[in-house]
Structures are given as C-alpha cells and as structure tokens.
Motif scaffolding. Structure first.
Motif, PDB file in Angstrom:
ATOM      1  N   LYS A  18     -10.092 -39.750  -5.255  1.00 28.70           N
ATOM      2  CA  LYS A  18     -10.781 -40.530  -6.288  1.00 28.70           C
ATOM      3  C   LYS A  18     -12.047 -41.171  -5.733  1.00 28.70           C
ATOM      4  O   LYS A  18     -13.099 -41.185  -6.388  1.00 28.70           O
ATOM      5  CB  LYS A  18      -9.833 -41.601  -6.833  1.00 28.70           C
ATOM      6  N   ASP A  25     -14.638 -38.631  -5.470  1.00 27.68           N
ATOM      7  CA  ASP A  25     -14.893 -37.930  -6.717  1.00 27.68           C
ATOM      8  C   ASP A  25     -14.648 -36.425  -6.556  1.00 27.68           C
ATOM      9  O   ASP A  25     -15.415 -35.599  -7.050  1.00 27.68           O
ATOM     10  CB  ASP A  25     -16.331 -38.197  -7.206  1.00 27.68           C
ATOM     11  N   GLU A  68     -12.564 -33.677  -7.604  1.00 29.16           N
ATOM     12  CA  GLU A  68     -11.695 -33.412  -8.745  1.00 29.16           C
ATOM     13  C   GLU A  68     -10.492 -32.542  -8.383  1.00 29.16           C
ATOM     14  O   GLU A  68      -9.375 -32.788  -8.842  1.00 29.16           O
ATOM     15  CB  GLU A  68     -12.493 -32.747  -9.865  1.00 29.16           C
ATOM     16  N   TYR A  92      -8.000 -34.645  -6.528  1.00 29.80           N
ATOM     17  CA  TYR A  92      -7.483 -35.660  -7.453  1.00 29.80           C
ATOM     18  C   TYR A  92      -6.431 -35.036  -8.373  1.00 29.80           C
ATOM     19  O   TYR A  92      -5.347 -35.593  -8.592  1.00 29.80           O
ATOM     20  CB  TYR A  92      -8.666 -36.208  -8.258  1.00 29.80           C
TER      21      TYR A  92
END
Length: 374
Positions: free
Chosen positions: A75, A78, A80, A83
């Motif tokens: 997170k 960033d 993805e 995550y």
C-alpha cells in the motif's frame, strides 16, 4: 467423507496468484526472512512476506502477521499487484479461522480492484474463493453463481488448472445436492483435465472425489474401485497425508458394508500415518471411526478407550464437532452397557455441545443474512 482433507486441498485455488509457493524447511524460512530484513527491492520483500505467510499457514497468527506486513508495504508503494495478492491471502487466512464476514469483506475489496484494473486471472480466483466462502455458509445458490462466474473467466483465459479446480468444486456441490449424475460428470471432467495437465496429485484427488460421490450414493463397489486408483498415485508419489485420508475412506466404506475387520485394518493404517505426521484433528476423527467399529463389534472397553483419547485431543485443539461426536458415541456405549447413570451424564454433555454447534450455525446464518442484505 474426508471433507476436511478436501477443504484443505481445494483452498489452493484461493491463494495469491502473484507468486508460486514451494514449501521448505527452516533454511527456506531463514532465507526469506533475510530478504525481508535486508533486501533492497521492495517487490521482492513483499513476495518474501507472502511466501512466509504460506509457510506459516499452520500458525494463523504468524501467517496473518506476514500477510499484513506485505499488505502495508504494498500500500505504501502503491504496488497494486502486491496489494491485491495480500488482500487475497488475508481473506484466505480469515476463512481458515472461520471468520467468514472478514474473509468476504477482504475478498470483495480484492474483487473491486481486480475488476477495475481488468485483472481477469486474479478475478477468476477471487470469484472462486467467494464461492467457497458461501459454500461454507451453507448458501449453495450464491456459491454456485460465483463458481460459474469464475469458470466463465477461466475458460476465456484457457486456464486449465483453475478450470480443473472449479469443475471439482461444482462436482462436490452436486454431491451435496444428491445429484450423482451431475457430480460424476464434473468430477470426471476434473479428472480428465488433471490427466491432460499431468497433475498426478490432482488425479489422485479427483479419483478420491469420484469415490466420495459413489460412497454417498451407496455404490460401495465403485467407490472402492476409484479409491484403488487414487491410492496407486498417492503411494507412488509418497503423498502420505492423502494416502492416510484414502485409508480412512476405505475404512468408512467397509464399515458401511458391515465388514468390520477390513474397516478396522484401514482405520489403523490411517491412524498410524495421521499420528506420525502430527495431524491431530484427523487422528482424533479417525479414533472415533475406530471406536465406532469396535462398538459395533461389541468390544466396549476398546471403543471407550478410543472415544476418550479422541475427546482429549479434541478438547486440546478446540474441535467442537469431534467433542460433540465423542460424547454422542460415549452415550451410545453407555446404553449398550445398560449404564443409566453414565448415559444420563453423557446425554447432558452431548446436548450441551449440540447446542454449541447450533449456536455456531446461527452465527453463520446471521453473517449470511448480513451479506445478503449488503
């Protein structure tokens, strides 16, 4: 029949797709911890944390801690893919702890990300996982819808490994619906795909599942035939846990046929392996089967000893269903002995644990109702 084993095996479809996990010993764990603590590449650190979570799956707290670390790091960056993988892993871990509400919340969040980013491969796995959660909540209609949605995407992607798993899930769903024809149809498709993919462990599990379908329909001859096919592969590949589960299924089948001596022999083989592999819940369940066969054969003292060991192990591990089954069988044993005092005591305990299980079912139904509301 063998539901715990099947549940564990088919959870492999509900794990992160971003990495492949190979289970190793302390050396692998130390190597991964080294990557986490000193690695400069954050993506490698995230993948190492997710692998550590896989390695520690038998310790839910440790596994969850590693997955949470991966989630936070992804997170912050960033990232993805990481995550999303961490979300799926956390959902799986909550599922294993029977926290279905939290499991589905995380899975739905993962689903939204996968849909928004057009990550179809991940979406197929997530939909399959949500279907599995609904299956365990007892909502078979919702479960089927998610399975078939997942299957549609998997077929578009020509992901035969996932198609194989979903065929198996659908086959097991039809077993629950007492539809032998449909269950055999899908389980045979899964078996054929496993053969095509040369996934020998998948073949063994598929044969085992087909045996389960025939067992549930009362066709014990065919059930034994497919157990023979499954066992050949399990032995050749040294899949001891799977082999033990098949021995347990042999025992259950022979018990239904009232052939108590071979049933006992297979139960004892299964117990030996489960005990050696430290699979205590399976060993406890196996002891109940052994005791039940001894009870049917009039060997009351031996049956009582096995029920008591199963009960002690179940209490140690908090296995409510086995505790209930233990008291139920001890109650039956007391009636056979005409011991009214013991029978009365066990009746009270049996009903207490039956109420406890009913309460757990009500909690699941409340979660299901809340999910349907949302």
């Amino acid at each position: 029949m063998n539901s715990n084993f099947l549940r564990k095996y088919f959870l492999t479809a509900f794990c992160c797709c971003i990495i492949s996990c190979s289970f190793g010993g302390d050396r692998q764990t130390d190597s991964l911890l080294q990557v986490v603590s000193t690695g400069k590449d954050p993506v490698k650190r995230i993948n190492a944390l997710l692998l550590l979570s896989d390695l520690e799956v038998s310790d839910p707290i440790k596994a969850q801690d590693f997955a949470n670390q991966a989630f936070k790091l992804a997170k912050e960056l960033d990232y993805e893919g990481g995550y999303l993988a961490a979300l799926i892993k956390l959902s799986q871990l909550y599922f294993l702890q029977s926290d279905f509400k939290k499991a589905i919340e995380l899975a739905q969040e993962a689903k939204e990300i996968a849909e928004k980013s057009d990550r179809k491969a991940d979406l197929a796995v997530i939909l399959d996982g949500i279907g599995l959660i609904y299956y365990n909540l007892g909502d078979k209609k919702e479960c089927a819808e998610y399975y078939f949605s997942s299957l549609k995407i998997a077929e578009q992607l020509k992901n035969k490994a996932l198609i194989c798993r979903i065929f198996t899930r659908i086959g097991l769903l039809y077993i629950d619906q007492k539809d032998l024809g449909k269950s055999i149809e899908y389980l045979t498709k899964a078996k054929d795909l496993a053969i095509e993919l040369k996934e020998r462990e998948g073949m063994a599990v598929s044969y085992n599942n087909i045996a389960v379908a025939y067992y549930n329909s009362g066709d014990y001859v065919k059930s034994l035939f497919f157990l023979d096919e499954a066992l050949k592969i399990s032995k050749a590949m040294s899949l001891e846990g799977l082999e033990a589960s098949q021995y347990l299924n042999y025992g259950k089948t022979y018990f239904k046929m009232k052939k108590y001596q071979p049933a006992m022999q297979y139960y004892m083989r299964a117990l030996d392996i489960f005990t050696r592999l430290n699979m205590l819940p399976k060993a406890a369940s196996c002891r109940l089967n052994i005791g039940e066969a001894q009870l049917a054969a009039g060997k009351y003292n031996e049956a009582e000893a096995n029920f008591e060991v199963a009960l002690a192990n179940a209490k140690e591990k908090g296995l409510k269903d086995i505790i209930y089954q233990s008291y139920k069988l001890l109650h039956e044993l007391s009636l056979k002995r005409a011991d009214t005092s013991a029978a009365y005591t066990y009746t009270i305990l049996e009903n207490q644990w039956k109420d406890s299980l009913a309460l757990a079912d009500k909690e699941r139904n409340l979660v299901k109702m809340e999910l349907q509301y949302h």
